[in-house]
Design a protein around this motif. Structure first.
Motif, PDB file in Angstrom:
ATOM      1  N   GLN A 229       0.821  -1.207   0.000  1.00 43.22           N
ATOM      2  CA  GLN A 229       0.000   0.000   0.000  1.00 43.22           C
ATOM      3  C   GLN A 229       0.861   1.265   0.000  1.00 43.22           C
ATOM      4  OE1 GLN A 229      -3.265   0.109  -0.365  1.00 43.22           O
ATOM      5  NE2 GLN A 229      -3.491  -2.103  -0.342  1.00 43.22           N
ATOM      6  N   MET A 232       2.303   1.743  -3.371  1.00 46.44           N
ATOM      7  CA  MET A 232       1.258   2.295  -4.235  1.00 46.44           C
ATOM      8  C   MET A 232       1.082   3.774  -3.982  1.00 46.44           C
ATOM      9  SD  MET A 232      -0.477  -0.362  -5.664  1.00 46.44           S
ATOM     10  CE  MET A 232      -2.190  -0.172  -5.516  1.00 46.44           C
ATOM     11  N   ILE A 267      -2.172  -1.244  -9.780  1.00 43.74           N
ATOM     12  CA  ILE A 267      -3.452  -1.299  -9.077  1.00 43.74           C
ATOM     13  C   ILE A 267      -4.116  -2.662  -9.283  1.00 43.74           C
ATOM     14  CG2 ILE A 267      -5.809  -0.385  -9.031  1.00 43.74           C
ATOM     15  CD1 ILE A 267      -4.714   2.343  -9.632  1.00 43.74           C
ATOM     16  N   SER A 270      -2.365  -5.434  -7.343  1.00 43.41           N
ATOM     17  CA  SER A 270      -2.506  -5.363  -5.885  1.00 43.41           C
ATOM     18  C   SER A 270      -3.946  -5.573  -5.438  1.00 43.41           C
ATOM     19  CB  SER A 270      -1.997  -4.017  -5.377  1.00 43.41           C
ATOM     20  OG  SER A 270      -2.890  -3.015  -5.765  1.00 43.41           O
ATOM     21  N   THR A 271      -4.888  -5.383  -6.332  1.00 41.52           N
ATOM     22  CA  THR A 271      -6.289  -5.547  -5.952  1.00 41.52           C
ATOM     23  C   THR A 271      -6.770  -6.967  -6.223  1.00 41.52           C
ATOM     24  OG1 THR A 271      -6.565  -3.264  -6.644  1.00 41.52           O
ATOM     25  CG2 THR A 271      -8.545  -4.432  -6.082  1.00 41.52           C
ATOM     26  N   ILE A 274      -7.730  -9.267  -3.330  1.00 46.62           N
ATOM     27  CA  ILE A 274      -9.006  -8.916  -2.711  1.00 46.62           C
ATOM     28  C   ILE A 274     -10.156  -9.403  -3.575  1.00 46.62           C
ATOM     29  CG2 ILE A 274     -10.493  -6.988  -2.078  1.00 46.62           C
ATOM     30  CD1 ILE A 274      -8.224  -5.621  -0.956  1.00 46.62           C
ATOM     31  N   LEU A 275      -9.997  -9.217  -4.879  1.00 45.79           N
ATOM     32  CA  LEU A 275     -11.028  -9.670  -5.806  1.00 45.79           C
ATOM     33  C   LEU A 275     -11.238 -11.184  -5.664  1.00 45.79           C
ATOM     34  CD1 LEU A 275     -12.735  -8.288  -7.978  1.00 45.79           C
ATOM     35  CD2 LEU A 275     -11.109  -9.119  -9.668  1.00 45.79           C
TER      36      LEU A 275
END
Lengths: 296, 320
Positions: A229, A232, A267, A270-271, A274-275
């Motif tokens: 994070q 980012m 992005i 890194s996402t 979570i997805l």
């Protein structure tokens, strides 16, 4: 007869309006995320033309190659993985033990402990004392500064306590008569029947740990220990004001691919975790919240 | 237990009670063992910092640390009164949080009502899944997306230029910054905030709807006379929580911190962001910045008590 059919038609119109409104809202929610994905796989030329488009003219995965070969990205990604795995383990151990002990109504001093815990939801020491205390524990510039200071989420702890209270005592009594102690009962009787519930909170905690950035910002200033994070933040937010060293490193390496594509690819990568867990979280969170909100 | 003790003041019985208590404690020794690390954690990471609030009345010195820095009385609080930046931050915090409470609080309730009116459970789940997703992404990432979207050569201005509309940059424009914060907050949290109300709707006894249908009530009448009264308690609780967190999450620190920049400090700087910059950027005394956040915590707890009182007066169960 006529009246009835008219009524039905009116309701039909209302239903359509609802679906239209919700669809528009869903599109507004999804479009930015979709656009991030599209830009990340576009070639620099189409991005440079600034024309909004809904489908990439030319697919180009160069930016992903840049992201995955960037040493700082890989390092911070691994830091985040460590924090998430170990952090969630610490979170769950403390929360389950604490919640189970506090769910026993006969526990002497239970009221006192609960008050002690709930009070922290209303009042806190604030940023600076917290910062100084954690620093004085020599946690700064270690990955533990992202794990220990947030080892318990009081809200989750209370929900878990309420859940354990909803399990009928009689289930445990049989084991107790057989001579099992409290830890054995927790591990062999209570946890196995609570697996879906426990898994939900594990996912909650792991999303929280993965998304952790504030403690990292406070306590970590060596890039070796940065989580994803913060990396980012360097390339996304700070880039706006001035080129940070991290951003410059990426720009230098990404001769061909456009920097924007790299940002968006970062992005996406890194996402993605979570997805992946999101459908499972989504399936359970309503249930989890409902069980927990039952007042004692 | 308490009542028995009051009625029977027999010392013998009291002694027996005490013996029973100790036996209970011995029985539960493993539970205490489980609880021990939890309580220890609360003492170290919550109560020690609370003790550290004494710093608000001290002049912090790095060589002596929190506990041995020299006392300063209420000097910091006096200093605050003449600090324009503090007043600006307090005002901005109240505007951000108050605006959020005023404009944004009813919207999840409306959305939940709409979702509740959907006939298909499958559709409802799909919409809910989509609308809730942004909640799980951090403001760090979302800010990155928003900054890139609303930059002078971003997508939004690209679309606007197609329609020959003037370019906007809300993130660096003073009059647009606040609405932008509220709207982007709505975009992220709307779906999530809806869940609790949907759960409340689901908890309403279906028999009530059936009875109303038999009496000839139409859909809107059912909505107004059954659905909304059915979630009244939940709305009240959410309202106290929102009012109680006005100064904390109401000011949406994560969001503002990642989106604001020098040109909009005037309308964007909140207490938390000010404390952060004053402590780590402007090199102000940590005693002073602690005093600021101490004041914030005190206002916050007063708000919670007031909100709770109002709700209990209204006949709903309060928080404590």
């Amino acid at each position: 007869m006529k009246e009835k059919s008219m009524k039905k038609k009116k309701q039909g119109a209302f239903d359509i309006i609802i679906v239209v409104i919700l669809t528009i809202m869903a599109l507004i929610t999804l479009f930015p995320l979709y656009y991030v994905l599209i830009v990340s796989v576009s070639d620099p030329e189409s991005i440079a033309n600034h024309v909004p488009y809904l489908w990439p003219h030319v697919f180009d995965f160069e930016s992903y190659k840049v992201v995955f070969t960037e040493g700082k990205f890989v390092k911070s990604f691994m830091n985040s993985v460590f924090v998430t795995v170990v952090g969630t383990l610490v979170n769950m151990t403390l929360s389950v033990f604490g919640a189970y002990a506090l769910s026993k109504k006969k526990l002497v001093g239970r009221r006192f402990f609960l008050t002690l815990i709930i009070f922290t939801m209303l009042f806190s020491g604030g940023m600076i004392p917290f910062y100084l205390i954690v620093n004085s524990l020599k946690l700064n510039n270690t990955l533990w500064s992202m794990i220990l200071p947030c080892a318990i989420n009081t809200f989750y702890l209370i929900i878990m306590k309420n859940y354990f209270m909803s399990i009928p005592e009689s289930l445990e009594d049989a084991a107790r008569i057989d001579g099992a102690n409290n830890i054995q009962i927790l591990l062999q009787v209570v946890l196995p029947i609570s697996m879906p519930f426990i898994a939900t909170f594990m996912l909650f905690y792991s999303v929280e740990r993965w998304n952790e950035w504030w403690n990292a910002l406070l306590f970590i200033n060596e890039s070796d220990y940065q989580p994803l994070q913060i990396y980012m933040r360097e390339i996304l937010v700070n880039f706006n004001n001035q080129l940070s060293p991290q951003a410059q490193a990426v720009v230098g390496q990404g001769q061909r691919a456009n920097f924007q594509a790299i940002q968006m690819a970062t992005i996406v990568v890194s996402t993605l975790p979570i997805l992946c867990v999101y459908p499972f979280v989504q399936k359970h969170f309503v249930k989890g919240m409902l069980v927990g909100s039952v007042k004692e | 237990m308490k009542r028995i003790e009051k009625v029977v003041l027999n010392p013998e019985l009291k002694k027996r009670n005490r013996q029973l208590m100790w036996r209970q404690i011995r029985n539960d020794k493993l539970l205490y063992l489980m609880l021990f690390p939890v309580i220890l954690w609360y003492l170290i990471f919550c109560y020690l910092p609370m003790g550290g609030l004494s710093l608000a009345f001290k002049t912090f010195r790095y060589d002596t640390g929190i506990w041995f820095s020299p006392w300063n009385g209420i000097g910091h609080f006096k200093e605050m009164f003449s600090d324009d930046l503090f007043w600006r931050a307090l005002k901005n915090t109240l505007v951000f949080a108050g605006g959020k409470l005023l404009f944004l609080f009813p919207i999840p309730i409306i959305l939940a009502t709409i979702l509740n009116e959907l006939r298909s459970n499958k559709l409802r789940r799909i919409y809910q899944t989509i609308l809730t997703f942004p909640h799980f992404i951090t403001w760090v990432v979302l800010s990155g997306i928003l900054i890139s979207f609303f930059s002078s050569n971003g997508v939004v201005n690209g679309i606007l230029s197609i329609f020959n509309m003037p370019a906007i940059t809300p993130l660096s424009t003073v009059q647009y910054f606040r609405p932008f914060i509220w709207l982007s907050f709505l975009w992220k949290e709307l779906g999530w905030d809806t869940i609790i109300y949907l759960a409340a709707f689901a908890g309403i006894d279906p028999g009530l709807y059936e009875a109303a249908s038999i009496d000839g009530a139409n859909r809107f009448q059912k909505m107004i006379h059954i659905s909304w009264p059915g979630i009244r308690g939940t709305v009240c609780i959410m309202l106290i929580l929102a009012a109680g967190s006005l100064m904390t999450s109401g000011a949406s620190f994560d969001q503002v911190f990642n989106l604001y920049s020098q040109p909009v400090y005037e309308v964007a700087d909140t207490i938390d962001t000010y404390v952060y910059r004053a402590s780590f950027g402007m090199g102000m005394n940590l005693g002073y910045t602690t005093a600021i956040s101490f004041l914030k915590s005190v206002i916050n707890i007063i708000l919670i008590v007031i909100a709770n009182k109002i709700v209990t007066k209204m006949g709903e169960p309060g928080l404590y």
